[in-house]
Design a protein around this motif. Structure first.
Motif, mmCIF file in Angstrom:
data_model
loop_
_atom_site.group_PDB
_atom_site.id
_atom_site.type_symbol
_atom_site.label_atom_id
_atom_site.label_comp_id
_atom_site.label_asym_id
_atom_site.label_seq_id
_atom_site.Cartn_x
_atom_site.Cartn_y
_atom_site.Cartn_z
ATOM 1 N N LEU A 61 -6.415 -1.866 -12.759
ATOM 2 C CA LEU A 61 -7.796 -2.278 -12.520
ATOM 3 C C LEU A 61 -8.006 -3.728 -12.924
ATOM 4 C CD1 LEU A 61 -10.688 -1.631 -11.708
ATOM 5 C CD2 LEU A 61 -11.092 -0.778 -14.026
ATOM 6 N N GLN A 62 -7.415 -4.107 -14.038
ATOM 7 C CA GLN A 62 -7.559 -5.487 -14.507
ATOM 8 C C GLN A 62 -6.924 -6.459 -13.518
ATOM 9 O OE1 GLN A 62 -6.258 -5.963 -18.540
ATOM 10 N NE2 GLN A 62 -7.382 -7.854 -18.820
ATOM 11 N N ASN A 63 -5.791 -6.082 -12.951
ATOM 12 C CA ASN A 63 -5.149 -6.936 -11.948
ATOM 13 C C ASN A 63 -6.010 -7.059 -10.695
ATOM 14 O OD1 ASN A 63 -2.847 -7.500 -13.473
ATOM 15 N ND2 ASN A 63 -1.794 -5.648 -12.791
ATOM 16 N N ARG A 64 -6.625 -5.936 -10.285
ATOM 17 C CA ARG A 64 -7.483 -5.969 -9.093
ATOM 18 C C ARG A 64 -8.720 -6.831 -9.323
ATOM 19 N NH1 ARG A 64 -6.391 -0.347 -8.858
ATOM 20 N NH2 ARG A 64 -8.537 0.152 -9.496
ATOM 21 N N MET A 65 -9.159 -6.923 -10.584
ATOM 22 C CA MET A 65 -10.349 -7.712 -10.905
ATOM 23 C C MET A 65 -9.995 -9.154 -11.260
ATOM 24 S SD MET A 65 -12.861 -5.083 -12.986
ATOM 25 C CE MET A 65 -11.930 -5.273 -14.498
ATOM 26 N N GLY A 66 -8.758 -9.544 -10.966
ATOM 27 C CA GLY A 66 -8.373 -10.935 -11.205
ATOM 28 C C GLY A 66 -8.218 -11.292 -12.659
ATOM 29 N N VAL A 84 -1.894 -0.432 4.698
ATOM 30 C CA VAL A 84 -2.606 -1.352 5.595
ATOM 31 C C VAL A 84 -3.692 -2.099 4.832
ATOM 32 C CG1 VAL A 84 -4.073 -1.510 7.643
ATOM 33 C CG2 VAL A 84 -2.111 0.033 7.638
ATOM 34 N N GLN A 85 -4.433 -1.371 4.023
ATOM 35 C CA GLN A 85 -5.520 -1.986 3.265
ATOM 36 C C GLN A 85 -4.994 -3.005 2.264
ATOM 37 O OE1 GLN A 85 -7.855 0.858 1.085
ATOM 38 N NE2 GLN A 85 -9.161 -0.681 0.147
ATOM 39 N N SER A 86 -3.904 -2.677 1.590
ATOM 40 C CA SER A 86 -3.385 -3.538 0.529
ATOM 41 C C SER A 86 -2.667 -4.769 1.050
ATOM 42 C CB SER A 86 -2.433 -2.735 -0.368
ATOM 43 O OG SER A 86 -3.101 -1.642 -0.949
ATOM 44 N N PHE A 87 -2.154 -4.704 2.275
ATOM 45 C CA PHE A 87 -1.381 -5.834 2.800
ATOM 46 C C PHE A 87 -2.037 -6.441 4.037
ATOM 47 C CE2 PHE A 87 1.608 -3.492 0.227
ATOM 48 C CZ PHE A 87 2.322 -4.492 -0.423
ATOM 49 N N THR A 88 -3.361 -6.364 4.088
ATOM 50 C CA THR A 88 -4.112 -7.035 5.144
ATOM 51 C C THR A 88 -4.545 -8.407 4.660
ATOM 52 O OG1 THR A 88 -4.909 -5.004 6.179
ATOM 53 C CG2 THR A 88 -6.241 -6.975 6.515
ATOM 54 N N ASN A 89 -4.296 -9.421 5.470
ATOM 55 C CA ASN A 89 -4.667 -10.786 5.114
ATOM 56 C C ASN A 89 -6.190 -10.908 5.093
ATOM 57 O OD1 ASN A 89 -5.305 -13.629 5.290
ATOM 58 N ND2 ASN A 89 -3.158 -13.973 5.819
ATOM 59 N N PRO A 90 -6.786 -11.257 3.936
ATOM 60 C CA PRO A 90 -8.258 -11.323 3.868
ATOM 61 C C PRO A 90 -8.846 -12.410 4.753
ATOM 62 C CG PRO A 90 -7.254 -12.185 1.850
ATOM 63 C CD PRO A 90 -6.153 -11.566 2.646
ATOM 64 N N ARG A 135 7.109 -3.909 -10.622
ATOM 65 C CA ARG A 135 7.734 -2.630 -10.267
ATOM 66 C C ARG A 135 6.882 -1.451 -10.741
ATOM 67 N NH1 ARG A 135 12.418 -0.727 -8.402
ATOM 68 N NH2 ARG A 135 13.274 -2.836 -8.196
ATOM 69 N N LYS A 136 6.283 -1.576 -11.912
ATOM 70 C CA LYS A 136 5.418 -0.510 -12.420
ATOM 71 C C LYS A 136 4.227 -0.312 -11.489
ATOM 72 C CE LYS A 136 4.556 -0.426 -16.849
ATOM 73 N NZ LYS A 136 3.945 -0.759 -18.154
ATOM 74 N N MET A 137 3.627 -1.420 -11.029
ATOM 75 C CA MET A 137 2.501 -1.335 -10.102
ATOM 76 C C MET A 137 2.909 -0.614 -8.827
ATOM 77 S SD MET A 137 0.746 -5.101 -10.440
ATOM 78 C CE MET A 137 -0.225 -4.831 -8.951
ATOM 79 N N TRP A 138 4.102 -0.939 -8.315
ATOM 80 C CA TRP A 138 4.546 -0.299 -7.077
ATOM 81 C C TRP A 138 4.824 1.184 -7.288
ATOM 82 C CZ3 TRP A 138 4.301 -0.782 -2.121
ATOM 83 C CH2 TRP A 138 5.079 0.050 -1.313
ATOM 84 N N ASN A 139 5.444 1.530 -8.424
ATOM 85 C CA ASN A 139 5.726 2.942 -8.698
ATOM 86 C C ASN A 139 4.435 3.758 -8.742
ATOM 87 O OD1 ASN A 139 8.458 2.445 -8.825
ATOM 88 N ND2 ASN A 139 8.520 2.275 -11.063
ATOM 89 N N ASN A 140 3.410 3.198 -9.384
ATOM 90 C CA ASN A 140 2.113 3.879 -9.431
ATOM 91 C C ASN A 140 1.515 4.003 -8.026
ATOM 92 O OD1 ASN A 140 2.246 4.093 -12.214
ATOM 93 N ND2 ASN A 140 1.113 2.202 -12.573
ATOM 94 N N PHE A 141 1.630 2.931 -7.260
ATOM 95 C CA PHE A 141 1.099 2.909 -5.901
ATOM 96 C C PHE A 141 1.818 3.934 -5.033
ATOM 97 C CE2 PHE A 141 0.847 0.858 -1.612
ATOM 98 C CZ PHE A 141 -0.529 0.908 -1.476
ATOM 99 N N GLU A 142 3.137 3.988 -5.166
ATOM 100 C CA GLU A 142 3.941 4.925 -4.384
ATOM 101 C C GLU A 142 3.609 6.366 -4.759
ATOM 102 O OE1 GLU A 142 8.392 4.411 -2.870
ATOM 103 O OE2 GLU A 142 8.318 5.106 -4.946
ATOM 104 N N ARG A 143 3.331 6.599 -6.036
ATOM 105 C CA ARG A 143 2.954 7.951 -6.462
ATOM 106 C C ARG A 143 1.649 8.380 -5.787
ATOM 107 N NH1 ARG A 143 2.576 7.276 -11.777
ATOM 108 N NH2 ARG A 143 0.312 7.060 -11.797
ATOM 109 N N GLU A 144 0.694 7.430 -5.681
ATOM 110 C CA GLU A 144 -0.573 7.746 -5.016
ATOM 111 C C GLU A 144 -0.364 8.020 -3.529
ATOM 112 O OE1 GLU A 144 -3.494 8.305 -6.472
ATOM 113 O OE2 GLU A 144 -2.373 8.048 -8.337
ATOM 114 N N LEU A 145 0.537 7.268 -2.910
ATOM 115 C CA LEU A 145 0.857 7.509 -1.500
ATOM 116 C C LEU A 145 1.394 8.926 -1.306
ATOM 117 C CD1 LEU A 145 2.691 4.225 -0.384
ATOM 118 C CD2 LEU A 145 0.395 4.949 0.234
ATOM 119 N N LYS A 146 2.293 9.295 -2.187
ATOM 120 C CA LYS A 146 2.929 10.609 -2.076
ATOM 121 C C LYS A 146 1.900 11.722 -2.309
ATOM 122 C CE LYS A 146 7.295 12.802 -3.376
ATOM 123 N NZ LYS A 146 8.521 12.647 -4.192
#
Length: 710
Positions: free
Chosen positions: A70-75, A131-137, A167-178
């Motif tokens: 969340l902190q990363n998403r909030m800059g 798609v949402q995470s890798f869309t150019n704003p 890598r930790k961020m991606w692992n968490n993201f991948e878990r949500e995808l699954k």
């Protein structure tokens, strides 16, 4: 030697004494610890779901990851206490649902393979999260190459971040995808097991299309005063028992009354803040330029220096706003009070601002960069081109055509047209509109690009002002806090039981917190008040708290009620029971009155009860509003089912007891194609199937020990 011999003789006794001391220490620690082994072995167990443990360490790891994400998403902004509480509950719910659904998925054979996971991340069917995470704003388009680039650089963390963050961020993201894939498969399985028969779709069609016009009159509940109906506790107990399902609650709640002693600044604190500013005011005035202002503000002010210019609308109703635009530059205005602080504001500059600028860019994009070496080469090229343009005055259009990665603008000299204020990311926007000058070359960066830009045309039209603020918040001094605490202590010492508390609290505007749940972190009127909630669930009915703190308040509370899980006792919901009981009794009396007043038609009946007749038009099952003013589904259903030109009463509605008389009914015309209604019903089932986890949760055996930890 004699001493050593004596010790040897008594070694058994010493061992026993030491052993007892250690045991006593462990027992004392166990009795005092919220996570003791004497509390059911909960030292490491946050809860259980159908016998499976949720370990405290696993929970904390997931929670900390959620906070970090969340902190990363909030800059990089700090996560608030309220957000932390929300994440803590969210992680708990996620872990409970995972425990529940894991066995369900396993038993019915649902699986998500590694090949499937690859297909929804880097394959031809990307998941909506991807798609949402890798869309150019900037362009609004999805760039699949960015997913591959990100995965190739999983171990290349951003400078200043903890190793392994990416890598930790991606692992968490991948878990949500699954997890979402599992949910979707399960939902689809449930949805496809349902069949919408034609009669059901046809019935839905008729409910939406069939309408009725009718007259109505009614006796409102307000015609009978509450005090005109005699009610005893025995009546209410009987009513509660008869309607038990309506009042059962799924978890224990508590009710407490409390008084607050607000930790607010005194008049002396206000004066101290003003004196601080006035002591340094001469130095603030003597600063000769913006650079000096910036240094002074950094050292002495609570509000940082900003080069941004603001138009008059920005200041709203601030009393000194006109002075910002009328007084000479370098004028110091104030003191004035704003947002709990005294301020002096110096006009450091004023200029006309543009709503839009014509801009040319040379863009260095990392969209197709695959290695760290390629990225470094791109940055060096960017720096080299900037030097050529800034210091050596190179031709911007020529360099744009040669080096820009923006295919739309590179052969137009880098011209991207007119850019409106706030169209660009904040850092770029502020540099572009508030600092950059026409004709000069600047550099900036966005999420995935390095940019060299120049302003080629502007249309300045609105005055804007740049200010330096010298501010000091008005806060309670330690002495003020001690005085407020002393007043709270005096109240606590003098009111040690419920009777005294209520008598004294009534003079201090006592407040009530009702339906407080065990795992709540906030309380209406108190904000973040976990300490108070924990006290309430450790206290006995009638107990008075010590002094607690929450949101700049000292709090003293009295626990007035405990509402257990299941059917609560009468006292805990007496007001609600009484309201419903009186409403039903009024309905009985009004129904009897309406039946006795019944005439041949509604007009004569209304005259008998001295009420008006109103006509409701085009009322349907799906829109049971009477002329858009009264929501009465029972009345609407009664009218739709009643024969025309016949008086129908009594009908208990939301506002009172009604009499209706149908004028005409417009039946749904014959139809054979109910495709849209079938699809609508399927969508409703789909929506409900997404909530299947709620049903599974109700059937599960869940032990929640969070109260012992947080």
């Amino acid at each position: 030697m004699a001493i050593i011999g004596s010790i040897r003789k008594r070694s058994g006794l010493l061992v026993a004494v030491i052993g007892l001391s250690i045991l006593g220490f462990l027992l004392m620690d166990a009795l005092n610890s919220n996570t003791s082994v004497l509390r059911g072995g909960r030292r490491d167990t946050l809860g259980k779901v159908n016998g499976e443990k949720i370990l405290y360490a696993d929970f904390v790891r997931r929670y900390e990851d959620a906070v970090s994400n969340l902190q990363n998403r909030m800059g990089g902004e700090q996560v608030t206490d309220e957000q932390r509480n929300m994440l803590r509950n969210q992680v708990w719910e996620d872990m409970v649902n995972e425990k529940i659904t894991e066995n369900v998925y396993k038993n019915i054979g649902i699986n998500v393979t590694s090949e499937e996971l690859a297909e929804i991340t880097i394959g031809n069917s990307p998941h909506p999260y991807i798609v949402q995470s890798f869309t150019n704003p900037q362009t609004g388009s999805f760039d699949a190459s960015q997913v591959r680039l990100f995965l190739q650089n999983l171990d290349n963390d951003e400078p200043g971040t903890e190793p392994g963050t990416r890598r930790k961020m991606w692992n968490n993201f991948e878990r949500e995808l699954k997890k979402d894939q599992f949910r979707q498969k399960y939902s689809n399985l449930i949805t496809k097991s349902f069949i919408i028969p034609t009669w059901m779709a046809e019935n839905s069609y008729r409910n939406q299309v069939t309408s009725v016009d009718f007259k109505f009159t009614y006796l409102p509940f307000s015609d009978i005063k509450d005090e005109d109906i005699k009610v005893t506790d025995d009546d209410l107990k009987k009513y509660l028992k008869q309607n038990s399902k309506k009042y059962e609650q799924e978890e224990e709640t508590r009710r407490f009354e409390y008084v607050t002693f607000n930790i607010e600044p005194s008049g002396q604190d206000t004066l101290a803040a003003l004196n601080f500013l006035n002591e340094k005011l001469a130095d603030f005035i003597s600063c000769k330029n913006s650079a000096d202002d910036s240094v002074f503000v950094k050292i002495y002010s609570e509000e940082p220096f900003s080069f941004i210019y603001h138009e008059k609308d920005y200041f709203g109703s601030l009393s000194v706003a006109d002075s910002f635009f009328q007084s000479p530059i370098r004028t110091v205005i104030g003191p004035y009070l704003q947002d709990g602080a005294y301020k002096y504001a110096k006009i450091t500059d004023r200029k006309l601002l543009s709503d839009s600028l014509r801009v040319s860019e040379i863009v260095f994009s990392f969209a197709n960069v695959k290695t760290q070496g390629e990225a470094e080469a791109k940055r060096k090229l960017f720096d080299s081109v900037f030097i050529q343009l800034d210091s050596l005055k190179g031709n911007f259009a020529s360099f744009a055509a040669t080096f820009s990665d923006d295919a739309n603008s590179k052969f137009k000299g880098g011209d991207i047209g007119w850019v409106k204020r706030n169209d660009k990311p904040e850092q770029y926007n502020n540099l572009l509109f508030y600092k950059a000058q026409k004709g000069k070359v600047y550099k900036t960066n966005t999420q995935n690009e390095l940019i060299i830009f120049t302003i080629t045309e502007d249309k300045p039209s609105k005055p804007g002002v740049q200010l330096a603020y010298f501010s000091k918040s008005i806060v309670p001094s330690p002495e003020t806090e001690r005085n407020i605490y002393a007043a709270a202590s005096k109240f606590a010492a003098e009111n040690t039981n419920e009777e005294k508390f209520k008598a004294s609290a009534s003079k201090l505007n006592v407040k009530v917190a009702d339906n407080v749940r065990k795992h709540d972190f906030s309380v209406m009127g108190l904000g973040n008040a976990r300490e108070v909630v924990r006290w309430a669930f450790n206290a006995k009915k009638g107990e008075i708290s010590g002094i607690m703190t929450a949101e700049k308040k000292y709090i003293i509370a009295c626990l007035t009620n405990i509402n257990p899980k299941g059917l609560p006792d009468l006292e805990s919901i007496k007001d609600r029971i009484k309201y419903d009981y009186l409403r039903d009794k009024k309905a009985e009396q009004l129904s009897k009155k309406l039946i006795e007043a019944k005439q041949k038609n509604i007009d004569e009946t209304a005259k008998k009860i001295q009420k008006e007749v109103t006509t409701a038009n085009s009322v349907t099952f799906t829109n049971p509003s009477l002329n858009g003013l009264m929501y009465e589904p029972v009345v609407a259903a009664s009218a739709l089912g009643a024969p025309a030109n016949k008086l129908h009463l009594p009908v208990k509605g939301n506002a009172g007891v009604f009499a209706v008389e149908v004028i005409s009914k417009k039946e749904a015309p014959p139809a054979t194609d109910f495709t849209s209604y079938t699809q609508s019903l399927k969508t409703q089932i789909q929506f409900k199937s997404n909530r299947i986890s709620d049903a599974l949760k109700k059937m599960a055996k869940i032990t929640d020990n969070r109260f012992d930890f947080f």
